[in-house]
Design an enzyme around this catalytic site. Structure first.
Site, PDB file in Angstrom:
ATOM      1  N   ARG A 221      34.459  38.452  38.281  1.00  0.00           N
ATOM      2  CA  ARG A 221      34.387  38.759  39.673  1.00  0.00           C
ATOM      3  C   ARG A 221      33.084  38.539  40.403  1.00  0.00           C
ATOM      4  O   ARG A 221      33.201  38.418  41.525  1.00  0.00           O
ATOM      5  CB  ARG A 221      34.823  40.408  39.930  1.00  0.00           C
ATOM      6  CG  ARG A 221      36.133  40.666  39.208  1.00  0.00           C
ATOM      7  CD  ARG A 221      36.669  42.125  39.694  1.00  0.00           C
ATOM      8  NE  ARG A 221      37.060  41.882  41.366  1.00  0.00           N
ATOM      9  CZ  ARG A 221      37.161  42.958  42.297  1.00  0.00           C
ATOM     10  NH1 ARG A 221      36.977  44.082  41.741  1.00  0.00           N
ATOM     11  NH2 ARG A 221      37.100  42.762  43.395  1.00  0.00           N
TER      12      ARG A 221
ATOM     13  N   GLN B  55      35.316  48.513  52.175  1.00  0.00           N
ATOM     14  CA  GLN B  55      35.888  48.693  50.987  1.00  0.00           C
ATOM     15  C   GLN B  55      35.355  47.738  49.858  1.00  0.00           C
ATOM     16  O   GLN B  55      35.716  47.690  48.846  1.00  0.00           O
ATOM     17  CB  GLN B  55      37.405  48.936  50.946  1.00  0.00           C
ATOM     18  CG  GLN B  55      37.839  49.941  51.870  1.00  0.00           C
ATOM     19  CD  GLN B  55      39.195  49.866  52.053  1.00  0.00           C
ATOM     20  OE1 GLN B  55      40.141  50.513  51.431  1.00  0.00           O
ATOM     21  NE2 GLN B  55      39.660  49.309  53.367  1.00  0.00           N
TER      22      GLN B  55
ATOM     23  N   HIS C  24      32.701  51.495  48.439  1.00  0.00           N
ATOM     24  CA  HIS C  24      33.273  51.287  47.039  1.00  0.00           C
ATOM     25  C   HIS C  24      32.192  50.723  46.116  1.00  0.00           C
ATOM     26  O   HIS C  24      32.127  50.027  44.900  1.00  0.00           O
ATOM     27  CB  HIS C  24      34.457  50.581  46.613  1.00  0.00           C
ATOM     28  CG  HIS C  24      35.653  51.290  47.316  1.00  0.00           C
ATOM     29  ND1 HIS C  24      37.115  50.567  47.555  1.00  0.00           N
ATOM     30  CD2 HIS C  24      35.861  52.648  47.317  1.00  0.00           C
ATOM     31  CE1 HIS C  24      37.870  51.621  48.118  1.00  0.00           C
ATOM     32  NE2 HIS C  24      37.169  52.768  47.919  1.00  0.00           N
TER      33      HIS C  24
ATOM     34  N   GLY D 295      41.954  43.582  57.766  1.00  0.00           N
ATOM     35  CA  GLY D 295      42.399  43.126  56.278  1.00  0.00           C
ATOM     36  C   GLY D 295      42.307  44.318  55.165  1.00  0.00           C
ATOM     37  O   GLY D 295      42.231  43.850  54.075  1.00  0.00           O
TER      38      GLY D 295
ATOM     39  N   THR E   3      47.723  40.219  58.166  1.00  0.00           N
ATOM     40  CA  THR E   3      48.831  39.296  58.250  1.00  0.00           C
ATOM     41  C   THR E   3      50.226  39.987  58.134  1.00  0.00           C
ATOM     42  O   THR E   3      51.284  39.443  58.211  1.00  0.00           O
ATOM     43  CB  THR E   3      48.711  38.379  56.945  1.00  0.00           C
ATOM     44  OG1 THR E   3      48.203  39.303  55.804  1.00  0.00           O
ATOM     45  CG2 THR E   3      47.476  37.107  57.353  1.00  0.00           C
TER      46      THR E   3
HETATM   47  P1  OAD Z   1      44.436  45.197  49.481  1.00  0.00           P
HETATM   48  O1  OAD Z   1      44.579  44.137  48.493  1.00  0.00           O
HETATM   49  O2  OAD Z   1      45.130  46.331  49.078  1.00  0.00           O
HETATM   50  O3  OAD Z   1      45.168  44.621  50.960  1.00  0.00           O
HETATM   51  C1  OAD Z   1      44.647  43.528  51.595  1.00  0.00           C
HETATM   52  C2  OAD Z   1      45.092  43.346  52.811  1.00  0.00           C
HETATM   53  O4  OAD Z   1      44.774  42.391  53.744  1.00  0.00           O
HETATM   54  C3  OAD Z   1      46.846  43.553  52.989  1.00  0.00           C
HETATM   55  O5  OAD Z   1      47.262  44.302  54.085  1.00  0.00           O
HETATM   56  C4  OAD Z   1      47.157  41.953  53.341  1.00  0.00           C
HETATM   57  O6  OAD Z   1      48.121  41.816  54.253  1.00  0.00           O
HETATM   58  C5  OAD Z   1      45.745  41.744  54.397  1.00  0.00           C
HETATM   59  N1  OAD Z   1      45.455  40.214  54.338  1.00  0.00           N
HETATM   60  C6  OAD Z   1      45.574  39.505  53.222  1.00  0.00           C
HETATM   61  N2  OAD Z   1      45.010  38.084  53.590  1.00  0.00           N
HETATM   62  C7  OAD Z   1      44.687  38.512  55.092  1.00  0.00           C
HETATM   63  C8  OAD Z   1      43.949  37.553  56.194  1.00  0.00           C
HETATM   64  N3  OAD Z   1      43.758  36.249  55.884  1.00  0.00           N
HETATM   65  N4  OAD Z   1      43.700  38.248  57.189  1.00  0.00           N
HETATM   66  C9  OAD Z   1      43.869  39.576  57.411  1.00  0.00           C
HETATM   67  N5  OAD Z   1      44.545  40.330  56.429  1.00  0.00           N
HETATM   68  C10 OAD Z   1      45.004  39.648  55.089  1.00  0.00           C
HETATM   69  O7  OAD Z   1      42.991  45.381  49.903  1.00  0.00           O
HETATM   70  P2  OAD Z   1      42.289  46.913  50.313  1.00  0.00           P
HETATM   71  O8  OAD Z   1      42.976  47.423  51.375  1.00  0.00           O
HETATM   72  O9  OAD Z   1      40.796  46.191  50.711  1.00  0.00           O
HETATM   73  O10 OAD Z   1      39.740  49.994  45.516  1.00  0.00           O
HETATM   74  O11 OAD Z   1      42.150  47.838  49.030  1.00  0.00           O
HETATM   75  C11 OAD Z   1      41.708  48.834  49.205  1.00  0.00           C
HETATM   76  C12 OAD Z   1      40.971  49.212  47.785  1.00  0.00           C
HETATM   77  O12 OAD Z   1      42.104  49.366  46.994  1.00  0.00           O
HETATM   78  C13 OAD Z   1      39.886  48.363  47.220  1.00  0.00           C
HETATM   79  O13 OAD Z   1      38.741  48.603  47.859  1.00  0.00           O
HETATM   80  C14 OAD Z   1      40.069  48.804  45.850  1.00  0.00           C
HETATM   81  C15 OAD Z   1      41.683  48.624  45.558  1.00  0.00           C
HETATM   82  O14 OAD Z   1      41.907  49.411  44.754  1.00  0.00           O
HETATM   83  C16 OAD Z   1      38.973  50.286  44.393  1.00  0.00           C
HETATM   84  O15 OAD Z   1      38.541  49.450  43.725  1.00  0.00           O
HETATM   85  C17 OAD Z   1      38.255  51.622  44.087  1.00  0.00           C
END
Ligand code: OAD
Length: 254
Positions: free
Chosen positions: A70, A101, A119, A193, A220
């Protein structure tokens, strides 16, 4: 009025803007989101499975190998147009604060100065036994492989573990308090995002709405809650943010 124009006007009128970002903003820099499946060497392994204290206890070499992979992804990635657009947004003669995050450093590398990492960060590691931060950061482009022996703590000889937050762990001391304070005192929360499923971070848009702010989502997918003072911009962050944060809104109107 088109929704993008409505959002740009709202940004332009706001005195205090705060950004809240998630993995989607770094997706187009080549860092997969948490909901994307893994491929290649790590196919079949998931974040939820690999990023826990229990997993490290059971197989430290596997978890350290995953961590190095990573780190390698993040080091090789470059900030994209969305990170850059946010770094240029200014209010009251200072750049807008970003609560992220994400554990990559792409906001900082794009030039953002105030970044709150809810995080933690991929660049830090600490001792699994004595919890003290590692004195030496592992090499930026590390050994690649499924199983890599974690280095040892120079103080107690415990195994080093990633310094970022794992599932089931508390956020770094003070960061949640800073994030809530920023969100409670903003006119606009620009949420980019994030799927909004992992708490407590996922509560920030709701906290902003309760405090009377407008929330602009850029995603998205439709991730809005349907609240009246929410605007949902559906599309890629790299396409929407440069249009939204146009030269008009980079001027300081406070
Ligand atoms: P997610 O992987 O849960 O969600 C990513 C989001 O980005 C989704 O809603 C997609 O629709 C959106 N997305 C994808 N590509 C995109 C783009 N090009 N432009 C705009 N949006 C886009 O990621 P997070 O919400 O960041 O925590 O996840 C939150 C936390 O869950 C992370 O920090 C991590 C994970 O478990 C820990 O590790 C403690």
């Amino acid at each position: 009025m088109a929704i993008l124009e409505q959002a740009a006007n709202a940004l332009n009128d706001a005195k205090t803007i705060v950004c809240f970002s998630g993995a989607g903003i770094s997706a187009e820099s080549g860092i997969p989101t948490y909901r994307d499946g893994t491929t290649g060497l790590w196919a079949g392994h998931s974040h939820q499975q690999m990023e826990t204290a229990r997993a490290f206890r059971q197989n430290p070499r596997l978890i350290w190998g995953w961590y190095l992979w990573r780190r390698q992804q993040a080091v090789r990635a470059q900030p994209n147009a969305a990170h850059l657009a946010l770094s240029e947004l200014v209010r009251r003669e200072r750049p807008i604060p970003i609560i992220t995050q994400n554990i990559d450093d792409l906001h900082e590398r794009a030039g953002s100065l105030e970044v709150v990492h809810l995080h933690g960060s991929l660049s830090s590691s600490k001792c699994f036994a004595c919890h003290r931060p590692a004195l030496v950061t592992p090499a930026p482009i590390p050994e690649e492989g499924l199983l890599v022996e974690p280095p040892r703590c120079v103080r107690c000889n415990g195994k080093l573990r990633p310094g970022h937050v794992w599932y089931g762990e508390d956020l770094p001391a003070g960061t949640w308090k800073s994030a809530v304070s920023l969100v409670e005192n903003c006119d606009i929360l620009l949420s980019v995002g994030t799927s909004g499923v992992v708490t407590p971070a996922a509560n920030l848009p709701e906290i902003a709405l309760s405090a009377g702010a407008t929330v602009i989502h850029v995603n998205t997918d439709d991730v809005g809650s349907g609240a009246p003072n929410e605007l949902m911009l559906i599309g890629k962050a790299t396409e929407i943010l440069p249009r939204l944060c146009s030269p008009l809104v980079t001027e300081d109107h406070a």
